[in-house]
Design an enzyme around this catalytic site. Structure first.
Site, mmCIF file in Angstrom:
data_model
loop_
_atom_site.group_PDB
_atom_site.id
_atom_site.type_symbol
_atom_site.label_atom_id
_atom_site.label_comp_id
_atom_site.label_asym_id
_atom_site.label_seq_id
_atom_site.Cartn_x
_atom_site.Cartn_y
_atom_site.Cartn_z
ATOM 1 N N LYS A 187 12.167 6.613 5.559
ATOM 2 C CA LYS A 187 11.876 8.075 6.400
ATOM 3 C C LYS A 187 11.319 7.384 7.787
ATOM 4 O O LYS A 187 10.294 6.894 7.820
ATOM 5 C CB LYS A 187 10.807 8.738 5.640
ATOM 6 C CG LYS A 187 10.412 10.140 6.362
ATOM 7 C CD LYS A 187 9.141 10.818 6.007
ATOM 8 C CE LYS A 187 8.095 10.255 6.677
ATOM 9 N NZ LYS A 187 8.028 10.485 8.137
ATOM 10 N N GLY A 240 1.920 2.242 8.957
ATOM 11 C CA GLY A 240 1.117 3.390 9.612
ATOM 12 C C GLY A 240 -0.315 3.192 9.802
ATOM 13 O O GLY A 240 -0.996 2.222 9.681
ATOM 14 N N THR A 242 -4.338 3.586 8.455
ATOM 15 C CA THR A 242 -4.982 2.994 7.329
ATOM 16 C C THR A 242 -5.298 4.325 6.279
ATOM 17 O O THR A 242 -5.305 4.210 5.028
ATOM 18 C CB THR A 242 -6.249 2.072 7.546
ATOM 19 O OG1 THR A 242 -5.912 1.077 8.277
ATOM 20 C CG2 THR A 242 -7.153 2.022 6.440
ATOM 21 N N GLY A 245 -2.069 5.121 4.361
ATOM 22 C CA GLY A 245 -2.223 4.211 3.468
ATOM 23 C C GLY A 245 -2.763 3.968 2.083
ATOM 24 O O GLY A 245 -2.336 3.821 1.095
ATOM 25 N N GLU A 394 -9.724 1.925 15.703
ATOM 26 C CA GLU A 394 -8.625 1.657 16.257
ATOM 27 C C GLU A 394 -8.131 3.012 17.348
ATOM 28 O O GLU A 394 -8.205 3.932 16.741
ATOM 29 C CB GLU A 394 -7.334 1.705 14.976
ATOM 30 C CG GLU A 394 -6.233 1.305 16.125
ATOM 31 C CD GLU A 394 -4.985 0.915 14.724
ATOM 32 O OE1 GLU A 394 -4.881 1.904 13.838
ATOM 33 O OE2 GLU A 394 -4.071 -0.010 14.869
#
Ligand code: NAI
Ligand code: MG
Length: 496
Positions: A187, A240, A242, A245, A394
């Site tokens: 995807k 991708g 965190t 995730g 980030e």
């Protein structure tokens, strides 16, 4: 309709597939949904593509399962390698087209997008080479037993990729999975579905049997969530944030305990010692943060410079960063294009505002560029403290912080003062310093006197909250294999 005629400034008109690529055919989604694809350079709608829902994920899983249990199982490792190498050749033959589509959809410079395509081709070819070199072993235990250990593919793999390197991530994921004998449903990110659909056309041309590689466009909360919780998907690989995730790991735990590999975020330190070659260090520090508009999981966003050269370094780094050409991805001189989306633009600008409010100094940038498109000026914050949000979180944009350190021990502690551990770099002409610091940093990759030197032969992935498992190299292959032990009791007659 599962295609549209589009134009890119570099290559003119081309046919853009817009369907879901399942069983080697482009099809519409069962629910007939579509979504718009935005050009981040001017905020216009490029086209719309078909959206996969749970039902389409089910159909793709059935296709991948049928291929895995059927035709694909009978394909020899040698032939798997040939398919991957053929796909690599087709990537190279289509480098202009794939690069142009990538630049249009993602906003990265056309010249850089073409490097991504070439890097993707090299990665596919590398894993094509591995396909017939996956070997088990024989283990001696007792004299009346014959044991062998086989490496087998895991099965149907769900792969969820981000928008920062759409075509390159596609290759990083598909290469090892397919070389190891798995089938996949990949995807793409909802922000950047186009290049993968052009690549999907090449899958059929390369000769892969139907159902081996299925490519779907769709949203994370719908198609992505359906993949990570699917009972018939044996492994999920994700790149991708965190935050997502963690959700994927939970979904895997709550469904069928599918195997999970995660390549997540980072807040990587880039460390410059007094004895560094300053010209070299400035180039790599600049490249380390501003490459791909700061949208790199391994971006060198925390810059630490030793006190002896700090002032000189900062001055020269400012001059260097101000020279980065920000603008139209199709302009030959462009280094930095727009951020990928309005949402990412807003996130980055809110970090910049937060940095200003918390008392950090904006050395350069800090503002939007132009009035159309998601362009942000290269930004440097100084006078930061380690507890500031802009130093801990980030940002995923062209924004870095720079600060001073005194000793090697200090900077090792500063470098490791993060929940992440993806990458780091150290700039020094002293070999002992380089190795001591590299070995002391808790990061999956450390560069010395360089940055972003990724290579398909070298494993890449995170310590700590930057992920689980490795991409690239032999390590990635291991993540797509499982081990079977076969123990044979030999006939008693053999032993009298
Ligand atoms: P994201 O993590 O939401 O998106 C990445 C992929 O995950 C996309 O394909 C998306 O559709 C999918 N996804 C989203 N939610 C999902 C869910 N619940 N289940 C399954 N799949 C899901 O990242 P986003 O929102 O685009 O960017 C946010 C931040 O994430 C960035 O600012 C950056 O800090 C980080 N990021 C890191 C990347 C990396 O290379 N490590 C790449 C992209 C984003
Ligand atoms: Mg787009």
């Amino acid at each position: 309709m599962t295609s549209v005629q589009l134009k890119t400034p570099a290559t003119g008109e081309y046919t853009q597939p817009t369907g879901l690529f399942i069983n080697n055919e482009f099809v519409k989604g069962v629910d007939g949904k579509t979504f718009d694809v935005i050009n981040p350079s001017d905020e216009s709608v490029i086209c719309s593509v078909h959206e996969a829902t749970e039902k389409d994920v089910d159909i793709a899983v059935k296709a991948a399962r049928a291929a895995f249990d059927g035709e694909w199982r009978r394909v020899t490792p040698e032939q798997r390698g040939k398919y991957l190498r053929k796909l690599a050749d087709l990537f190279e033959a289509n480098v202009e087209k794939l690069g142009a589509v990538e630049a249009l959809d993602n906003g990265k410079a056309f010249s850089i997008a073409k490097n991504d395509v070439a890097g993707g081709a090299a990665c596919l070819r590398y894993y094509g080479g591995w396909a017939d070199k996956i070997e088990g072993k024989v283990v001696d235990t007792t004299p009346d037993t014959f044991n062998y250990v086989r490496k087998e593919p895991i099965g149907v793999c769900g792969q969820i990729i981000p928008w920062n390197f759409p075509i390159l991530m596609w290759c990083w994921k598909i290469g090892p999975a397919v070389a190891a004998g798995n089938t996949v449903i990949i995807k793409t990110a909802e922000q950047t579905p186009l290049s993968a659909l052009v690549a999907a056309e090449l899958i059929k041309e390369a000769g892969f049997p139907p159902g081996v590689i299925n490519v779907i466009s769709g949203f994370g909360k719908v198609a992505g969530a359906a993949i990570s919780s699917h009972m018939e998907i044996d492994k999920v690989a994700f790149t991708g944030s965190t935050v997502v995730g963690r959700q994927i790991m939970k979904a895997a735990a709550d469904s069928n305990l599918k195997k999970v590999t995660l390549e997540l975020g980072g807040k990587s330190p880039n460390i410059v010692f007094d004895d560094a070659d300053i010209d070299n260090a400035i180039s790599w520090v600049n490249f380390g943060i501003y490459f791909n508009h700061g949208q790199c999981c391994c971006a060198g966003s925390r810059i630490y410079v030793q006190e002896g050269i700090y002032e000189k370094f900062l001055q020269r780094f400012k001059e260097r960063a101000a020279k980065n050409v920000v603008g139209d991805p199709f302009h030959a001189d462009t280094f930095q294009g727009p951020q990928v989306s309005q949402l990412q633009y807003d996130r980055i600008m809110s970090y910049i505002e937060h940095g200003k409010e918390s008392g950090a100094t904006v050395e350069i940038g800090g503002t939007r560029k132009g009035d159309k498109g998601y362009f942000i000026e290269p930004t440097i914050f100084s006078n930061v403290t380690d507890d500031m949000k802009i130093v801990q979180e980030e940002i995923f944009g062209p924004v870095c912080s720079i600060s001073k350190f005194k000793t090697k021990a200090d900077v090792i502690a500063l470098g490791n003062n993060t929940t992440y551990g993806l990458a780091a770099a150290v700039h020094t002409t002293n070999l002992n310093t380089a190795i001591e610091v590299a070995n002391s940093l808790k990061a999956g990759t450390v560069w010395v006197n360089a940055y972003n030197m990724l290579h398909h032969q070298l494993p890449f992935g995170g310590y700590k909250e930057s992920g689980i498992g490795r991409e690239l190299g032999e390590d990635a292959l291991e993540n797509y294999l499982q081990t079977k032990t076969v123990s044979i009791r030999l006939a008693d007659a053999l032993f009298g």
